[in-house]
Motif scaffolding. Structure first.
Motif, PDB file in Angstrom:
ATOM      1  N   ASP A  98       0.841  -1.191   0.000  1.00 26.46           N
ATOM      2  CA  ASP A  98       0.000   0.000   0.000  1.00 26.46           C
ATOM      3  C   ASP A  98       0.882   1.248   0.000  1.00 26.46           C
ATOM      4  OD1 ASP A  98      -2.758   1.285   0.494  1.00 26.46           O
ATOM      5  OD2 ASP A  98      -1.503   2.123   2.088  1.00 26.46           O
ATOM      6  N   ALA A  99       0.625   2.163  -0.927  1.00 27.97           N
ATOM      7  CA  ALA A  99       1.474   3.351  -1.081  1.00 27.97           C
ATOM      8  C   ALA A  99       1.458   4.214   0.174  1.00 27.97           C
ATOM      9  CB  ALA A  99       1.018   4.164  -2.289  1.00 27.97           C
ATOM     10  N   GLU A 137       6.301   4.243  -7.112  1.00 28.59           N
ATOM     11  CA  GLU A 137       4.950   3.806  -7.486  1.00 28.59           C
ATOM     12  C   GLU A 137       4.771   2.363  -6.997  1.00 28.59           C
ATOM     13  OE1 GLU A 137       4.128   4.796 -11.779  1.00 28.59           O
ATOM     14  OE2 GLU A 137       6.245   5.396 -11.674  1.00 28.59           O
ATOM     15  N   THR A 138       3.701   2.117  -6.257  1.00 28.00           N
ATOM     16  CA  THR A 138       3.454   0.760  -5.766  1.00 28.00           C
ATOM     17  C   THR A 138       1.979   0.591  -5.399  1.00 28.00           C
ATOM     18  OG1 THR A 138       4.191  -0.927  -4.196  1.00 28.00           O
ATOM     19  CG2 THR A 138       3.961   1.317  -3.338  1.00 28.00           C
ATOM     20  N   ALA A 139       1.560  -0.655  -5.379  1.00 26.62           N
ATOM     21  CA  ALA A 139       0.208  -1.012  -4.947  1.00 26.62           C
ATOM     22  C   ALA A 139       0.218  -2.499  -4.620  1.00 26.62           C
ATOM     23  CB  ALA A 139      -0.819  -0.702  -6.041  1.00 26.62           C
ATOM     24  N   PRO A 140      -0.647  -2.943  -3.711  1.00 31.18           N
ATOM     25  CA  PRO A 140      -0.671  -4.369  -3.358  1.00 31.18           C
ATOM     26  C   PRO A 140      -0.889  -5.254  -4.584  1.00 31.18           C
ATOM     27  CG  PRO A 140      -1.962  -3.090  -1.791  1.00 31.18           C
ATOM     28  CD  PRO A 140      -1.599  -2.162  -2.909  1.00 31.18           C
ATOM     29  N   GLY A 141      -0.004  -6.237  -4.752  1.00 27.68           N
ATOM     30  CA  GLY A 141      -0.115  -7.170  -5.862  1.00 27.68           C
ATOM     31  C   GLY A 141       0.388  -6.656  -7.193  1.00 27.68           C
ATOM     32  N   LEU A 142       0.822  -5.396  -7.243  1.00 28.24           N
ATOM     33  CA  LEU A 142       1.245  -4.796  -8.521  1.00 28.24           C
ATOM     34  C   LEU A 142       2.712  -4.412  -8.541  1.00 28.24           C
ATOM     35  CD1 LEU A 142      -1.861  -2.545  -9.307  1.00 28.24           C
ATOM     36  CD2 LEU A 142      -1.324  -4.831 -10.189  1.00 28.24           C
ATOM     37  N   GLY A 143       3.477  -4.905  -7.583  1.00 28.55           N
ATOM     38  CA  GLY A 143       4.905  -4.634  -7.581  1.00 28.55           C
ATOM     39  C   GLY A 143       5.244  -3.211  -7.164  1.00 28.55           C
ATOM     40  N   MET A 144       6.482  -2.829  -7.444  1.00 26.51           N
ATOM     41  CA  MET A 144       6.963  -1.495  -7.064  1.00 26.51           C
ATOM     42  C   MET A 144       7.930  -0.994  -8.123  1.00 26.51           C
ATOM     43  SD  MET A 144       9.005  -0.273  -3.581  1.00 26.51           S
ATOM     44  CE  MET A 144       7.626  -0.709  -2.519  1.00 26.51           C
ATOM     45  N   LYS A 145       7.896   0.312  -8.354  1.00 25.82           N
ATOM     46  CA  LYS A 145       8.818   0.947  -9.289  1.00 25.82           C
ATOM     47  C   LYS A 145       9.401   2.187  -8.620  1.00 25.82           C
ATOM     48  CE  LYS A 145       9.154   3.007 -13.925  1.00 25.82           C
ATOM     49  NZ  LYS A 145       8.406   3.339 -15.167  1.00 25.82           N
ATOM     50  N   VAL A 146      10.740   2.258  -8.566  1.00 26.85           N
ATOM     51  CA  VAL A 146      11.436   3.409  -7.996  1.00 26.85           C
ATOM     52  C   VAL A 146      12.228   4.076  -9.118  1.00 26.85           C
ATOM     53  CG1 VAL A 146      13.077   4.230  -6.273  1.00 26.85           C
ATOM     54  CG2 VAL A 146      11.651   2.232  -5.778  1.00 26.85           C
ATOM     55  N   THR A 147      12.011   5.369  -9.291  1.00 28.79           N
ATOM     56  CA  THR A 147      12.654   6.102 -10.380  1.00 28.79           C
ATOM     57  C   THR A 147      13.538   7.213  -9.830  1.00 28.79           C
ATOM     58  OG1 THR A 147      10.752   5.665 -11.814  1.00 28.79           O
ATOM     59  CG2 THR A 147      12.269   7.413 -12.514  1.00 28.79           C
ATOM     60  N   LEU A 148      14.759   7.313 -10.386  1.00 34.10           N
ATOM     61  CA  LEU A 148      15.692   8.382 -10.023  1.00 34.10           C
ATOM     62  C   LEU A 148      15.969   9.235 -11.256  1.00 34.10           C
ATOM     63  CD1 LEU A 148      16.867   5.438  -8.844  1.00 34.10           C
ATOM     64  CD2 LEU A 148      18.522   6.945  -7.751  1.00 34.10           C
ATOM     65  N   ARG A 149      16.012  10.537 -11.062  1.00 31.48           N
ATOM     66  CA  ARG A 149      16.510  11.460 -12.081  1.00 31.48           C
ATOM     67  C   ARG A 149      17.880  11.955 -11.610  1.00 31.48           C
ATOM     68  NH1 ARG A 149      13.223  15.548 -10.864  1.00 31.48           N
ATOM     69  NH2 ARG A 149      14.263  16.889 -12.383  1.00 31.48           N
TER      70      ARG A 149
END
Length: 409
Positions: free
Chosen positions: A331-332, A371-383
């Motif tokens: 959960d975000a 970006e994350t949600a239960p069951g939908l994985g996670m994505k971390v982005t760096l600039r």
């Protein structure tokens, strides 16, 4: 950012105050603009070495430019222990004669004035000194040394004011040096915290995996042992706050090679790296904790495993880097609450640490995007900006070539 603005305002204020004093003390034959430019240029030449602290080299550089700036007989700088770090100009034979005033300035934390008439002098008729001012240099509440300004006229008030303004300028530079030192120590502490986050379970499991392969596949065991040795050598190196993206990617490739041997077909890896961003400078250990988080908290908890994807692409003046998994997610709102309290709970401290480092080095606008949600994985982005003042890669003896860095799998 606010801190930089305050520092800039302090320095500008010191320059303007000093300029006013100089204009009253000296007969300025040039235009006001030329006089301001001259004062700023001389101060800018006196400042850089002081940003490393009150060293003999810094004192020599500063004194040389301050004598020219003040058009005085001499400028001396002494450390708190009584050693003369620099004396530029004439009348250095009077330094010993002023020891009582110098000691008094240190003991009582106050400015002291010295008249030439009160000193023994074998050159009474030809000595260039008429008076001197001794000002303690106070840095963060403690005396770091003293400034001695020797004048060739008897205008005590103006000499005192000049010495005060110059001392204020020097103290500002020395405080900035202390701030730089504190920032370096904080950055090193953050790296130590990230090293501590490299899971002991990973180290144990890596060695256990290698051990199990010694009999069944000794060639792979040797290869993994070398990768493990290179991984630990890189992760626990003692110098450098920055490295290249190529080096970071090479290290996470070592990590993922070991983890793939452990999880077998439960862990898939996808890398898509644009070669033009391999030379971009990034904070040391900025990617490995994110990849470890994706494996440990995402894919390994998903029935049947999953895929970790690392993408680095060109984005104009920046490199855009993302670490994504299709694992269990979370959960975000809970994640953001964990990040907010990470310093007390220890939850997701790796992501929180990297987020803080990115903001500290490059500015708040370079915070991580999650970006994350239960069951939908996670994505971390760096600039990551391709060029940033004060950021330079510190490479170890061994550096990865572009041929050694996987760019697509």
């Amino acid at each position: 950012m606010i801190e930089n603005a305050v520092i800039g305002a302090v320095v500008v204020g010191a320059v303007l105050a000093l300029f006013v004093v100089l204009c009253r003390f000296r007969r300025v034959h040039t235009t006001v603009d030329d006089a301001v430019l001259d004062a700023i240029q001389r101060l800018s030449k006196a400042a850089p070495e002081l940003r490393s602290g009150l060293t003999e080299r810094a004192a020599d550089q500063a004194a040389k430019h301050l004598v020219e700036l003040l058009n005085c007989v001499a400028v001396g700088i002494e450390d708190v222990s009584g050693d003369v770090m620099s004396w530029d100009g004439q009348a250095n034979h009077h330094h010993r004669d002023m020891e009582y005033a110098i000691q008094s300035a240190k003991d009582h934390n106050r400015r002291e004035h010295v008249n030439h008439e009160d000193l023994p002098c074998a050159q009474r008729g030809s000595c260039p000194m008429r008076s001197a001012v001794v000002v303690p240099l106070i840095v963060e509440g403690s005396i770091a040394g003293v400034l001695i300004v020797v004048g060739g006229v008897n205008s005590n008030k103006r000499l005192m004011r000049m010495a005060n303004e110059i001392a204020g300028f020097l103290c500002t530079q020395l405080e900035l040096a202390k701030l730089d030192e504190s920032k370096q120590q904080l950055a090193q502490a953050e790296i130590r915290a990230l090293r501590a986050q490299i899971s002991p379970h990973f180290l144990y499991n890596a060695l256990n995996t290698i051990s199990s392969l010694i009999r069944t596949d000794p060639e792979q065991a040797r290869e993994l042992l070398q990768e493990f040795a290179d991984f630990t050598r890189y992760s626990f190196r003692t110098s450098g706050l920055f490295t290249t993206l190529a080096e970071e990617l090479r290290n996470i490739d070592r990590y993922l090679m070991i983890e793939r041997a452990r999880y077998d077909n439960r862990l898939n890896v996808r890398l898509k790296i644009a070669p033009e961003v391999l030379s971009v400078t990034v904070p040391f250990l900025v990617l490995q904790p994110l990849v470890e988080n994706a494996v440990k908290h995402g894919v390994s908890r998903k029935t049947g495993g999953g895929t970790v994807t690392v993408i680095a692409q060109d984005n104009g003046n920046e490199a855009l880097i993302s670490v994504e998994d299709d694992g269990v997610g979370m959960d975000a709102d809970r994640l953001f609450a964990d990040l907010r309290d990470a310093h007390t709970t220890g939850a997701h401290v790796g992501i929180g640490n990297i987020n803080q480092r990115m903001r500290s080095v490059f500015g708040d606008e370079y915070a991580l995007m999650v970006e994350t949600a239960p069951g939908l994985g996670m994505k971390v982005t760096l600039r990551v900006p391709k060029f940033h003042s004060g950021v330079r890669a510190d490479l170890p003896d061994y550096t990865a070539s572009e041929d050694e860095v996987p760019t697509h799998t």
